[in-house]
Write an enzyme that holds these catalytic residues in place. Structure first.
Site, short mmCIF file in Angstrom:
data_model
loop_
_atom_site.label_atom_id
_atom_site.label_comp_id
_atom_site.label_asym_id
_atom_site.label_seq_id
_atom_site.Cartn_x
_atom_site.Cartn_y
_atom_site.Cartn_z
N SER A 124 9.72 -0.43 -0.12
CA SER A 124 9.19 -0.63 1.22
C SER A 124 8.68 0.68 1.84
O SER A 124 7.81 1.33 1.28
CB SER A 124 10.27 -1.30 2.09
OG SER A 124 9.73 -1.76 3.30
N HIS A 147 5.51 -4.46 -0.34
CA HIS A 147 5.35 -5.75 0.34
C HIS A 147 4.79 -5.52 1.74
O HIS A 147 4.81 -4.39 2.25
CB HIS A 147 6.69 -6.49 0.42
CG HIS A 147 7.75 -5.77 1.19
ND1 HIS A 147 7.72 -5.64 2.56
CD2 HIS A 147 8.87 -5.12 0.78
CE1 HIS A 147 8.77 -4.97 2.97
NE2 HIS A 147 9.49 -4.63 1.92
#
Length: 244
Positions: A124, A147
Site C-alpha cells: 500500500s 491497490h
C-alpha cells in the site's frame, strides 16, 4: 564509615541501573528498539514496520510506525555531519496515505545517499516509501501489494468525496512514477487488476516481479543493500572534478 560508603555506592549503582532501564524502555516505546545502540555508525537505520500511523491513533495492540517519530529522525540524520547515509528497512502493511507520503517526500529530498530494503512486505502506502530512496532492494520472499486508495470509517457519499480520493490516488501514482522505473499505465493496471487478491482489487508482487515491473531496482538482502550504500557514500566523499 565503610558501611555508609558501601550504602552510598549501592544507591548510586541502583540509580545508574534505573536510568539505563528507563533509557531502554524509552527506546522500545519510541523507536521499537530492544536495546540502545552501542558505538557510532555513519549510517542511520530507519525502520518502517506494522501500520503507518498518521493523524488518528491506532488500537494499542497494533504494531505501528508513528510519523511524528520518523520525521525528527529524518531531520536529525540530514543535519548530523557524522551520518553519511541512511538505510530504510520496510515490513509494513501500509496505513495513513498522507503520513506515508510525507515520510516518502522527506526521504526523497535528503541530500545524503539512501537505500531501501523491503523485507516481508512493503504494501500500500509503503510502496512510495520504498521507491523514495536513491536505490531500492527487495528480498526474494518479500511482497508488495498495489491497490487503490481506500477510506476507513464513515464515507460521505457526495461527488467531492470521490474527487478527493481520485486526487489523493493521483498523488501516489505520480510520486511512484517519478521515483521508480514503472510507467503510470502499468502501475494503474496493477492497481485495478482483479482476480489476484481475494475479495479485492489490486496486485501482489513477489520479489523479482517487483523488479521486472520497474517498481524496485534490485533483488537483494541486507548485505547487498549496505554494500551499495557504502559505495554511494564513498562516491559522495570524493571531491567532484571541476569541468572547464
Amino acid at each position: 564509615m565503610p558501611k555508609q560508603e558501601n550504602e552510598e555506592k549501592s544507591e548510586k549503582q541502583q540509580e545508574v541501573q534505573e536510568h539505563e532501564r528507563k533509557n531502554v524502555m524509552d527506546a522500545i516505546e519510541k523507536l521499537g528498539q530492544t536495546s540502545v545502540p552501542q558505538g557510532e555508525s555513519n549510517i542511520h537505520c530507519l525502520t518502517v514496520v506494522g501500520q503507518i500511523e498518521g493523524h488518528l491513533l491506532m488500537p494499542s495492540q497494533n504494531k505501528t510506525t508513528k510519523y511524528e517519530h520518523v520525521i525528527p529522525q529524518l531531520i536529525a540524520a540530514e543535519q548530523n555531519p557524522k551520518i553519511e547515509g541512511m538505510a530504510v528497512i520496510l515490513n509494513t502493511v501500509g496505513g495513513d496515505v498522507e503520513a506515508g507520503l510525507a515520510i516518502a517526500e522527506m526521504i526523497a529530498t535528503m541530500s545524503k545517499p539512501t537505500v531501501s530494503l523491503v523485507l516481508g512486505g512493503g504494501h500500500s502506502i509503503g510502496v512510495p516509501i520504498a521507491v523514495a530512496a536513491d536505490l531500492s532492494f527487495i528480498a526474494e520472499s518479500a511482497t508488495m501489494i498495489i491497490h487503490p486508495v481506500r477510506l476507513n470509517g464513515l464515507v460521505i457519499g457526495v461527488p467531492q468525496t470521490f474527487e478527493y480520493l481520485e486526487k489523493m490516488q493521483d498523488r501516489v501514482i505520480r510520486f511512484v512514477e517519478a521515483h521508480s522505473s514503472i510507467k503510470e499505465k502499468t502501475f494503474r493496471e496493477l492497481m485495478f487488476q482483479t482476480g489476484d487478491l481475494a475479495r479485492d482489487i489490486g496486485t501482489n508482487l513477489i520479489g523479482e516481479d517487483a523488479v521486472k515491473h520497474g517498481l524496485i531496482d534490485r533483488v537483494g538482502g541486507l548485505g547487498v543493500a549496505l554494500r551499495e550504500l557504502n559505495r554511494m557514500i564513498q562516491e559522495r566523499r570524493q571531491p567532484q572534478e571541476v569541468v572547464q
